[in-house]
Design a protein around this motif. Structure first.
Motif, mmCIF file in Angstrom:
data_model
loop_
_atom_site.group_PDB
_atom_site.id
_atom_site.type_symbol
_atom_site.label_atom_id
_atom_site.label_comp_id
_atom_site.label_asym_id
_atom_site.label_seq_id
_atom_site.Cartn_x
_atom_site.Cartn_y
_atom_site.Cartn_z
ATOM 1 N N HIS A 72 -36.661 80.692 60.644
ATOM 2 C CA HIS A 72 -36.611 79.735 59.537
ATOM 3 C C HIS A 72 -35.869 78.459 59.944
ATOM 4 C CE1 HIS A 72 -38.341 81.788 55.950
ATOM 5 N NE2 HIS A 72 -38.237 82.832 56.761
ATOM 6 N N LEU A 132 -44.047 79.694 57.238
ATOM 7 C CA LEU A 132 -42.769 79.177 56.742
ATOM 8 C C LEU A 132 -42.972 78.091 55.692
ATOM 9 C CD1 LEU A 132 -40.935 78.845 60.163
ATOM 10 C CD2 LEU A 132 -40.612 80.646 58.454
ATOM 11 N N VAL A 242 -33.048 78.131 54.221
ATOM 12 C CA VAL A 242 -33.327 79.090 55.293
ATOM 13 C C VAL A 242 -32.508 80.366 55.120
ATOM 14 C CG1 VAL A 242 -33.884 77.213 56.888
ATOM 15 C CG2 VAL A 242 -31.589 78.213 56.926
ATOM 16 N N ALA A 245 -33.873 83.436 53.124
ATOM 17 C CA ALA A 245 -34.850 84.308 53.801
ATOM 18 C C ALA A 245 -34.223 85.593 54.310
ATOM 19 C CB ALA A 245 -35.504 83.549 54.953
#
Length: 298
Positions: A72, A132, A242, A245
């Motif tokens: 990420h 992503l 990020v 995630a």
């Protein structure tokens, strides 16, 4: 720079860069195997370059979560890179519109726009291939960038371009020969590194030429603009999203990353070469130098 660049040097450099563009350019649609499966166990970013590396939060993550976070983060960095490529195209198009269309220097500016177009598409396809989000910069930065793009020119424009290009370039170069990194990532990096080397040569020489005629007050203004860009770019490369995630609180994780000395060192390392160059030519100095320190780039 030690030597003074004469006007004709501009066209000589452009001719060489145009020749190199013919001989050493890629077609990402063909040169990247977009259908190849990802290799199990391969990483997307070296662990020591992940923003949380070395922290208590990092120690709590499983090996799988660390790989996922790295994926990420490289996606976030790529998203910001894609966005800056589009800004650069706009700046170059405006710059080229005032040049003599008969000259090689103009032709190379237009060639670079073509390169950046392919890079932006390549980055976009890469983000999609990894499944992503398109993280990119925060909304406020996007809005301010429109104003920035409308007014910036001269040394600050080329210095800002170099900050973006050379920081990401160093990270990408470090992964080219790392067999632990996904081959898919390495190929995208290879294409970008080869073609960006020409862009860096072009921008560095134009920056030096532009500095020759600047008054002291204007130099301080160009220094300030460049310092603010540098501070902003290194701050937004890793989007707080990020961390979600891998199940982390994005606000907490962002604060941990901002205080992480390992992350500070990564920023300094990424910018080391361009900071050295900008210092040598006089683009870092005066009151604006505090932005470079606050960004952990000095």
């Amino acid at each position: 720079m030690a030597r003074v660049l004469r006007p004709k040097d501009r066209e000589v450099t452009a001719e060489r860069l145009l020749d190199s563009s013919v001989r050493n350019s890629y077609q990402p649609d063909l040169d990247v195997d977009w259908d190849a499966p990802l290799v199990a166990g391969k990483i997307f970013l070296p662990e020591e370059r992940v923003s949380l590396y070395g922290t208590e939060l990092w120690e709590r993550l499983t090996p799988e979560e660390r790989i996922e976070l790295a994926k990420h983060e490289i996606g976030s960095i790529t998203s910001v890179g894609l966005w800056t490529e589009i800004l650069l195209m706009q700046l170059l198009a405006r710059y080229a519109s005032d040049l003599d269309p008969r000259n090689p220097h103009t032709h190379y500016a237009l060639t670079e726009i073509g390169d950046e177009t392919r890079h932006a598409i390549m980055f976009g396809k890469g983000i999609a291939r990894l499944g992503l989000p398109a993280y990119g910069p925060p909304r406020i930065v996007r809005k301010l960038a429109k104003l920035f793009g409308a007014v910036i020119d001269g040394p600050a424009m080329f210095a800002s371009v170099l900050v973006v290009e050379e920081t990401t370039d160093r990270l990408q170069r470090s992964m080219l020969d790392n067999d632990d990194v996904q081959p898919f990532i390495r190929m995208i990096n290879r294409i970008h590194v080869v073609e960006e080397a020409r862009h860096v040569r072009y921008a560095r020489e134009e920056l030096v030429r532009g500095l020759e005629s600047l008054s002291r007050p204007m130099l301080e203004l160009h220094r300030l603009v460049t310092a603010v860009v540098a501070y902003t770019i290194v701050d937004i490369m890793v989007n707080p999203g990020v961390y979600t995630a891998v199940g982390l609180d994005p606000r907490q994780a962002r604060e941990v990353a901002r205080d992480n000395p390992h992350h500070h060192e990564t920023k300094r390392w990424m910018a080391e070469k361009i900071v050295e160059f900008l210092g040598e030519v006089g683009m870092i100095g005066g009151p604006s130098k505090r932005f470079w320190r606050k960004a952990h780039l000095l």
